[in-house]
Scaffold this motif. Structure first.
Motif, PDB file in Angstrom:
ATOM      1  N   TYR A 239     -40.899  21.437  39.107  1.00 42.76           N
ATOM      2  CA  TYR A 239     -39.628  20.702  39.018  1.00 42.76           C
ATOM      3  C   TYR A 239     -39.595  19.569  40.040  1.00 42.76           C
ATOM      4  O   TYR A 239     -39.255  18.426  39.716  1.00 42.76           O
ATOM      5  CB  TYR A 239     -38.475  21.683  39.263  1.00 42.76           C
ATOM      6  CG  TYR A 239     -37.111  21.034  39.388  1.00 42.76           C
ATOM      7  CD1 TYR A 239     -36.270  20.920  38.287  1.00 42.76           C
ATOM      8  CD2 TYR A 239     -36.653  20.551  40.612  1.00 42.76           C
ATOM      9  CE1 TYR A 239     -35.015  20.326  38.398  1.00 42.76           C
ATOM     10  CE2 TYR A 239     -35.408  19.963  40.737  1.00 42.76           C
ATOM     11  CZ  TYR A 239     -34.594  19.849  39.622  1.00 42.76           C
ATOM     12  OH  TYR A 239     -33.360  19.258  39.743  1.00 42.76           O
TER      13      TYR A 239
ATOM     14  N   GLN B 128     -30.542  26.849  36.580  1.00 43.27           N
ATOM     15  CA  GLN B 128     -31.151  27.949  35.835  1.00 43.27           C
ATOM     16  C   GLN B 128     -32.262  28.602  36.646  1.00 43.27           C
ATOM     17  O   GLN B 128     -32.428  29.834  36.613  1.00 43.27           O
ATOM     18  CB  GLN B 128     -31.700  27.432  34.501  1.00 43.27           C
ATOM     19  CG  GLN B 128     -32.173  28.518  33.556  1.00 43.27           C
ATOM     20  CD  GLN B 128     -31.060  29.470  33.147  1.00 43.27           C
ATOM     21  OE1 GLN B 128     -29.906  29.067  33.033  1.00 43.27           O
ATOM     22  NE2 GLN B 128     -31.414  30.729  32.918  1.00 43.27           N
TER      23      GLN B 128
ATOM     24  N   THR C 122     -29.868  13.868  32.778  1.00 41.55           N
ATOM     25  CA  THR C 122     -28.932  14.665  31.990  1.00 41.55           C
ATOM     26  C   THR C 122     -29.246  16.160  32.018  1.00 41.55           C
ATOM     27  O   THR C 122     -28.400  16.969  31.618  1.00 41.55           O
ATOM     28  CB  THR C 122     -28.922  14.203  30.522  1.00 41.55           C
ATOM     29  OG1 THR C 122     -30.213  14.423  29.940  1.00 41.55           O
ATOM     30  CG2 THR C 122     -28.565  12.730  30.422  1.00 41.55           C
ATOM     31  N   LYS C 123     -30.452  16.502  32.477  1.00 51.49           N
ATOM     32  CA  LYS C 123     -30.836  17.914  32.412  1.00 51.49           C
ATOM     33  C   LYS C 123     -31.297  18.506  33.736  1.00 51.49           C
ATOM     34  O   LYS C 123     -31.410  19.717  33.870  1.00 51.49           O
ATOM     35  CB  LYS C 123     -31.932  18.116  31.367  1.00 51.49           C
ATOM     36  CG  LYS C 123     -33.231  17.399  31.654  1.00 51.49           C
ATOM     37  CD  LYS C 123     -34.323  17.741  30.625  1.00 51.49           C
ATOM     38  CE  LYS C 123     -34.006  17.296  29.236  1.00 51.49           C
ATOM     39  NZ  LYS C 123     -35.097  17.554  28.262  1.00 51.49           N
ATOM     40  N   LYS C 124     -31.597  17.679  34.749  1.00 50.75           N
ATOM     41  CA  LYS C 124     -32.217  18.174  35.972  1.00 50.75           C
ATOM     42  C   LYS C 124     -31.350  19.200  36.698  1.00 50.75           C
ATOM     43  O   LYS C 124     -31.863  20.206  37.198  1.00 50.75           O
ATOM     44  CB  LYS C 124     -32.577  17.025  36.914  1.00 50.75           C
ATOM     45  CG  LYS C 124     -31.398  16.189  37.378  1.00 50.75           C
ATOM     46  CD  LYS C 124     -31.830  15.049  38.306  1.00 50.75           C
ATOM     47  CE  LYS C 124     -32.324  15.580  39.627  1.00 50.75           C
ATOM     48  NZ  LYS C 124     -32.618  14.489  40.599  1.00 50.75           N
TER      49      LYS C 124
ATOM     50  N   MET D 176     -37.683  23.886  28.978  1.00 48.39           N
ATOM     51  CA  MET D 176     -36.549  22.977  29.088  1.00 48.39           C
ATOM     52  C   MET D 176     -36.965  21.575  29.514  1.00 48.39           C
ATOM     53  O   MET D 176     -36.228  20.609  29.306  1.00 48.39           O
ATOM     54  CB  MET D 176     -35.529  23.539  30.094  1.00 48.39           C
ATOM     55  CG  MET D 176     -34.932  24.877  29.695  1.00 48.39           C
ATOM     56  SD  MET D 176     -33.879  25.603  30.993  1.00 48.39           S
ATOM     57  CE  MET D 176     -32.496  24.448  30.991  1.00 48.39           C
ATOM     58  N   PHE D 177     -38.182  21.454  30.117  1.00 47.44           N
ATOM     59  CA  PHE D 177     -38.600  20.118  30.548  1.00 47.44           C
ATOM     60  C   PHE D 177     -40.079  19.822  30.273  1.00 47.44           C
ATOM     61  O   PHE D 177     -40.586  18.764  30.669  1.00 47.44           O
ATOM     62  CB  PHE D 177     -38.302  19.911  32.046  1.00 47.44           C
ATOM     63  CG  PHE D 177     -39.026  20.826  32.982  1.00 47.44           C
ATOM     64  CD1 PHE D 177     -40.253  20.468  33.528  1.00 47.44           C
ATOM     65  CD2 PHE D 177     -38.484  22.051  33.361  1.00 47.44           C
ATOM     66  CE1 PHE D 177     -40.915  21.294  34.418  1.00 47.44           C
ATOM     67  CE2 PHE D 177     -39.137  22.885  34.252  1.00 47.44           C
ATOM     68  CZ  PHE D 177     -40.360  22.503  34.782  1.00 47.44           C
TER      69      PHE D 177
ATOM     70  N   GLN E  75     -33.200  10.605  30.611  1.00 48.04           N
ATOM     71  CA  GLN E  75     -33.293  11.961  30.048  1.00 48.04           C
ATOM     72  C   GLN E  75     -33.265  13.011  31.151  1.00 48.04           C
ATOM     73  O   GLN E  75     -32.599  14.043  31.021  1.00 48.04           O
ATOM     74  CB  GLN E  75     -34.584  12.100  29.235  1.00 48.04           C
ATOM     75  CG  GLN E  75     -34.628  11.304  27.956  1.00 48.04           C
ATOM     76  CD  GLN E  75     -35.943  11.500  27.218  1.00 48.04           C
ATOM     77  OE1 GLN E  75     -36.525  12.590  27.231  1.00 48.04           O
ATOM     78  NE2 GLN E  75     -36.426  10.451  26.577  1.00 48.04           N
ATOM     79  N   TRP E  76     -33.986  12.745  32.223  1.00 49.05           N
ATOM     80  CA  TRP E  76     -34.071  13.706  33.323  1.00 49.05           C
ATOM     81  C   TRP E  76     -32.723  13.883  34.009  1.00 49.05           C
ATOM     82  O   TRP E  76     -32.353  14.991  34.387  1.00 49.05           O
ATOM     83  CB  TRP E  76     -35.133  13.248  34.315  1.00 49.05           C
ATOM     84  CG  TRP E  76     -35.380  14.167  35.473  1.00 49.05           C
ATOM     85  CD1 TRP E  76     -35.264  13.890  36.800  1.00 49.05           C
ATOM     86  CD2 TRP E  76     -35.812  15.535  35.416  1.00 49.05           C
ATOM     87  NE1 TRP E  76     -35.591  14.968  37.563  1.00 49.05           N
ATOM     88  CE2 TRP E  76     -35.927  16.002  36.738  1.00 49.05           C
ATOM     89  CE3 TRP E  76     -36.098  16.405  34.365  1.00 49.05           C
ATOM     90  CZ2 TRP E  76     -36.329  17.305  37.047  1.00 49.05           C
ATOM     91  CZ3 TRP E  76     -36.505  17.710  34.671  1.00 49.05           C
ATOM     92  CH2 TRP E  76     -36.605  18.135  35.994  1.00 49.05           C
TER      93      TRP E  76
ATOM     94  N   THR F  36     -29.004  21.135  35.419  1.00 49.55           N
ATOM     95  CA  THR F  36     -28.945  22.362  34.618  1.00 49.55           C
ATOM     96  C   THR F  36     -30.204  23.196  34.836  1.00 49.55           C
ATOM     97  O   THR F  36     -30.132  24.430  34.984  1.00 49.55           O
ATOM     98  CB  THR F  36     -28.809  22.020  33.126  1.00 49.55           C
ATOM     99  OG1 THR F  36     -27.610  21.279  32.919  1.00 49.55           O
ATOM    100  CG2 THR F  36     -28.779  23.296  32.281  1.00 49.55           C
ATOM    101  N   ILE F  37     -31.350  22.531  34.866  1.00 46.31           N
ATOM    102  CA  ILE F  37     -32.620  23.236  35.081  1.00 46.31           C
ATOM    103  C   ILE F  37     -32.663  23.846  36.473  1.00 46.31           C
ATOM    104  O   ILE F  37     -33.073  25.000  36.652  1.00 46.31           O
ATOM    105  CB  ILE F  37     -33.801  22.272  34.881  1.00 46.31           C
ATOM    106  CG1 ILE F  37     -33.861  21.810  33.422  1.00 46.31           C
ATOM    107  CG2 ILE F  37     -35.115  22.933  35.283  1.00 46.31           C
ATOM    108  CD1 ILE F  37     -34.848  20.694  33.171  1.00 46.31           C
TER     109      ILE F  37
END
Length: 226
Positions: free
Chosen positions: A39, A88, A80-82, A144-145, A77-78, A84-85
């Motif tokens: 990550y 998690q 919007t999800k980093k 997820m990534f 893109q990253w 959340t990841i």
């Protein structure tokens, strides 16, 4: 001569020690360190893409179709999800640590009292199963990534090649012709007779918009004769 037989009690004690060693590894693995590293590497790599591309542009390299827009899209893109990841990863790590505690208590108690082969075997099976649980958790989060990482890796490798080319062109011992531009440079071996030989010189093969040039980078040892 017959091999020396292992005392059953000693065998169980060895298995208990193995179980405790495996437990210590699981305690570390529950933190999902490899996943956190992946990550962080992706996050850092994405943050540096824009700077790397701009530096290449500043060095007047124009042959490789490096897209600033592509890098910006990856970063979008990253973003919007980093988080959340990351959340998690932390949640799953805490869940794994909590789930491991009862097994940790069991394994740490194996050495107390009379050695029991069945208890040791059951504990070892549960340790093995827990290792699989950690691996499954890691795979689920990587999914997820992973697709984004694959695309970023392709762009990063492209930048690596261009930076390698420009660095070696700047350090070349010869001069390029006026108006000549370097397209690509790669590590190469000059097989002068067409056959691979351990003494063949190694260096950099440059492709420019006008020539193909090999620059030897390796000093070839010569025999000293008295």
């Amino acid at each position: 001569m017959d091999a020396k037989k292992v005392n059953p009690a000693d065998q169980i004690r060895q298995e208990i020690q193995t179980a405790k060693n495996d437990l210590n590894e699981l305690i570390k693995d529950c933190n999902l360190g490899d996943l956190r590293d992946a990550y962080t590497d992706l996050d850092t790599g994405l943050a540096n893409l824009g700077v790397r591309i701009q530096k290449i542009r500043d060095r007047k390299y124009a042959f490789n179709k490096i897209s600033e827009q592509q890098a910006q899209e990856f970063q979008k893109q990253w973003s919007t999800k980093k988080f959340t990841i990351q959340s998690q990863i932390n949640l799953e790590a805490n869940n794994l640590k909590a789930a491991l505690r009862p097994l940790e208590t069991r394994v740490n108690g194996l050495g107390a009292g009379l050695p029991n082969a069945t208890l040791v075997k059951n504990a070892q099976n549960d340790l093995d199963n827990f290792e699989s649980r950690i691996s499954s958790a890691e795979r689920a989060i990587r999914e997820m990534f992973d697709d984004l990482k694959t695309e970023v890796d392709k762009l990063t490798q492209q930048l690596d090649k261009v930076e390698f080319t420009l660095d070696n062109a700047d350090a070349a011992s010869f001069g390029f012709l006026p108006g000549e531009s370097v397209v690509m440079g790669v590590k190469a071996t000059w097989t002068r007779d067409g056959k691979d030989d351990k003494d063949d010189p190694e260096g950099i093969l440059f492709l420019t918009d006008q020539r193909l040039i090999f620059e030897q980078k390796q000093e070839v040892a010569t025999k000293k004769v008295l």
